[in-house]
Design a protein around this motif. Structure first.
Motif, PDB file in Angstrom:
ATOM      1  N   PRO A 119     -34.849 -56.009 -63.681  1.00  0.00           N
ATOM      2  CA  PRO A 119     -35.505 -55.694 -64.953  1.00  0.00           C
ATOM      3  C   PRO A 119     -36.739 -54.827 -64.693  1.00  0.00           C
ATOM      4  N   LEU A 120     -36.938 -53.806 -65.499  1.00  0.00           N
ATOM      5  CA  LEU A 120     -38.120 -52.954 -65.344  1.00  0.00           C
ATOM      6  C   LEU A 120     -39.363 -53.688 -65.836  1.00  0.00           C
ATOM      7  N   PHE A 121     -40.418 -53.647 -65.035  1.00  0.00           N
ATOM      8  CA  PHE A 121     -41.664 -54.326 -65.404  1.00  0.00           C
ATOM      9  C   PHE A 121     -42.494 -53.479 -66.368  1.00  0.00           C
ATOM     10  N   THR A 122     -42.372 -52.166 -66.259  1.00  0.00           N
ATOM     11  CA  THR A 122     -43.120 -51.245 -67.109  1.00  0.00           C
ATOM     12  C   THR A 122     -42.158 -50.229 -67.729  1.00  0.00           C
ATOM     13  N   PRO A 123     -42.542 -49.584 -68.849  1.00  0.00           N
ATOM     14  CA  PRO A 123     -41.702 -48.508 -69.383  1.00  0.00           C
ATOM     15  C   PRO A 123     -41.506 -47.448 -68.298  1.00  0.00           C
ATOM     16  N   THR A 177     -36.026 -53.669 -69.651  1.00  0.00           N
ATOM     17  CA  THR A 177     -34.673 -53.138 -69.512  1.00  0.00           C
ATOM     18  C   THR A 177     -34.116 -53.504 -68.147  1.00  0.00           C
ATOM     19  N   TRP A 178     -32.919 -54.059 -68.123  1.00  0.00           N
ATOM     20  CA  TRP A 178     -32.236 -54.321 -66.854  1.00  0.00           C
ATOM     21  C   TRP A 178     -31.459 -53.072 -66.483  1.00  0.00           C
ATOM     22  N   ILE A 179     -31.827 -52.442 -65.371  1.00  0.00           N
ATOM     23  CA  ILE A 179     -31.109 -51.256 -64.906  1.00  0.00           C
ATOM     24  C   ILE A 179     -30.059 -51.663 -63.892  1.00  0.00           C
ATOM     25  N   GLN A 180     -28.954 -50.917 -63.850  1.00  0.00           N
ATOM     26  CA  GLN A 180     -27.916 -51.118 -62.844  1.00  0.00           C
ATOM     27  C   GLN A 180     -27.659 -49.767 -62.194  1.00  0.00           C
ATOM     28  N   LEU A 181     -27.754 -49.737 -60.872  1.00  0.00           N
ATOM     29  CA  LEU A 181     -27.686 -48.499 -60.104  1.00  0.00           C
ATOM     30  C   LEU A 181     -26.510 -48.510 -59.147  1.00  0.00           C
ATOM     31  N   THR A 182     -25.973 -47.329 -58.875  1.00  0.00           N
ATOM     32  CA  THR A 182     -24.929 -47.208 -57.860  1.00  0.00           C
ATOM     33  C   THR A 182     -25.571 -47.310 -56.478  1.00  0.00           C
ATOM     34  N   ASP A 183     -24.756 -47.393 -55.448  1.00  0.00           N
ATOM     35  CA  ASP A 183     -25.262 -47.479 -54.078  1.00  0.00           C
ATOM     36  C   ASP A 183     -26.074 -46.244 -53.714  1.00  0.00           C
ATOM     37  N   SER A 184     -25.785 -45.114 -54.365  1.00  0.00           N
ATOM     38  CA  SER A 184     -26.532 -43.885 -54.087  1.00  0.00           C
ATOM     39  C   SER A 184     -27.755 -43.739 -54.986  1.00  0.00           C
ATOM     40  N   VAL A 236     -27.315 -50.054 -68.352  1.00  0.00           N
ATOM     41  CA  VAL A 236     -28.526 -50.831 -68.640  1.00  0.00           C
ATOM     42  C   VAL A 236     -28.220 -51.867 -69.719  1.00  0.00           C
ATOM     43  N   TRP A 237     -29.052 -52.910 -69.742  1.00  0.00           N
ATOM     44  CA  TRP A 237     -29.137 -53.826 -70.875  1.00  0.00           C
ATOM     45  C   TRP A 237     -30.538 -53.643 -71.441  1.00  0.00           C
ATOM     46  N   LEU A 238     -30.624 -53.172 -72.668  1.00  0.00           N
ATOM     47  CA  LEU A 238     -31.914 -52.910 -73.309  1.00  0.00           C
ATOM     48  C   LEU A 238     -32.470 -54.186 -73.933  1.00  0.00           C
ATOM     49  N   PRO A 239     -33.803 -54.373 -73.911  1.00  0.00           N
ATOM     50  CA  PRO A 239     -34.387 -55.576 -74.500  1.00  0.00           C
ATOM     51  C   PRO A 239     -34.449 -55.515 -76.023  1.00  0.00           C
ATOM     52  N   THR A 240     -34.366 -54.299 -76.563  1.00  0.00           N
ATOM     53  CA  THR A 240     -34.433 -54.096 -78.007  1.00  0.00           C
ATOM     54  C   THR A 240     -33.758 -52.778 -78.337  1.00  0.00           C
ATOM     55  N   ASP A 241     -33.459 -52.524 -79.599  1.00  0.00           N
ATOM     56  CA  ASP A 241     -32.846 -51.258 -79.984  1.00  0.00           C
ATOM     57  C   ASP A 241     -33.742 -50.105 -79.538  1.00  0.00           C
ATOM     58  N   THR A 242     -33.157 -49.136 -78.869  1.00  0.00           N
ATOM     59  CA  THR A 242     -33.915 -48.049 -78.236  1.00  0.00           C
ATOM     60  C   THR A 242     -33.186 -46.726 -78.432  1.00  0.00           C
ATOM     61  N   HIS A 261     -28.157 -50.252 -79.378  1.00  0.00           N
ATOM     62  CA  HIS A 261     -28.453 -51.659 -79.630  1.00  0.00           C
ATOM     63  C   HIS A 261     -28.800 -52.371 -78.327  1.00  0.00           C
ATOM     64  N   GLY A 262     -29.813 -53.216 -78.377  1.00  0.00           N
ATOM     65  CA  GLY A 262     -30.207 -53.977 -77.202  1.00  0.00           C
ATOM     66  C   GLY A 262     -30.710 -55.355 -77.566  1.00  0.00           C
ATOM     67  N   THR A 263     -30.264 -56.364 -76.818  1.00  0.00           N
ATOM     68  CA  THR A 263     -30.722 -57.739 -77.034  1.00  0.00           C
ATOM     69  C   THR A 263     -31.087 -58.421 -75.714  1.00  0.00           C
ATOM     70  N   GLY A 264     -31.200 -57.643 -74.634  1.00  0.00           N
ATOM     71  CA  GLY A 264     -31.629 -58.223 -73.371  1.00  0.00           C
ATOM     72  C   GLY A 264     -30.521 -58.419 -72.356  1.00  0.00           C
TER      73      GLY A 264
END
Length: 199
Positions: free
Chosen positions: A64-68, A80-87, A93-99, A107-110
């Motif tokens: 989860p990102l600590f800051t914008p 926001t929870w980011i998901q990255l490839t090995d590279s 991502v899972w957004l904490p709120t609509d963005t 749409h985002g709910t966490g």
């Protein structure tokens, strides 16, 4: 009181994650973050009951990102929870709120909520809309639990790498370029903008 920020390099993460058994993944290891932590250039926040994930190489896979933070050209809010490839490419991502991303309200709910996906170029590939919207002349359904059930789990909106609409479920009946579309039908659009209704 907030914990002091921890800084982990790839080697340190590999050591910490190395003793943690992979949770059903061959290439991902997990680690709970108790404090905000810098990993591979990302300021990750505490994970609570969840865990940050790492590829076997030690590269960050998810946190989860600590800051914008701007990632792949997208302004992502804190939480926001980011998901990255090995590279290191952003793929989901899972957004904490609509963005708003690429001009669309996603749409985002966490954590483990409504997924947002990206092309290898970083361009928006798929999201569930926070509100009904007309995109490239097509009325698209918003993402809600009811719309997913009523519409046969087809309410996500897809985009071509160019940013043009690729597919969505119609939020109302309309006609475009001589094609009649009924509410709840899935509309597919090619790169040239030609539409067809999935039967």
């Amino acid at each position: 009181m907030r914990h002091a920020m921890v800084v982990l390099g790839v080697a340190a993460v590999t050591t910490l994650a190395g003793s943690i058994e992979a949770q059903g993944f061959d290439t991902v290891r997990q680690l709970k973050l108790e404090a905000d932590t810098m990993i591979d250039g990302y300021h990750c926040g505490p994970t609570g009951r969840a865990s940050a994930e790492f590829h076997e190489s030690g590269a960050l896979a998810s946190c989860p990102l600590f800051t914008p933070t701007v990632v792949a050209g997208h302004s992502l809010p804190a939480g926001t929870w980011i998901q990255l490839t090995d590279s290191g490419q952003l793929w989901s991502v899972w957004l904490p709120t609509d963005t708003e991303l690429a001009g669309h309200l996603c749409h985002g709910t966490g954590y483990k909520g409504w997924s947002v996906r990206f092309h290898e170029t970083g361009a928006l590939s798929m999201c569930y809309l926070g509100t009904e919207a007309q995109i490239d002349g097509v009325w698209c359904q918003r993402g809600t639990f009811w719309n997913e059930l009523r519409g046969g789990f087809e309410s996500s909106v897809g985009f071509h790498p160019s940013g043009r609409l690729r597919r969505c479920q119609a939020s109302r009946s309309f006609e475009k370029d001589g094609v009649r579309v009924q509410k709840w039908q899935v509309v597919e659009v090619d790169e040239a903008g030609a539409i067809r209704v999935r039967m």
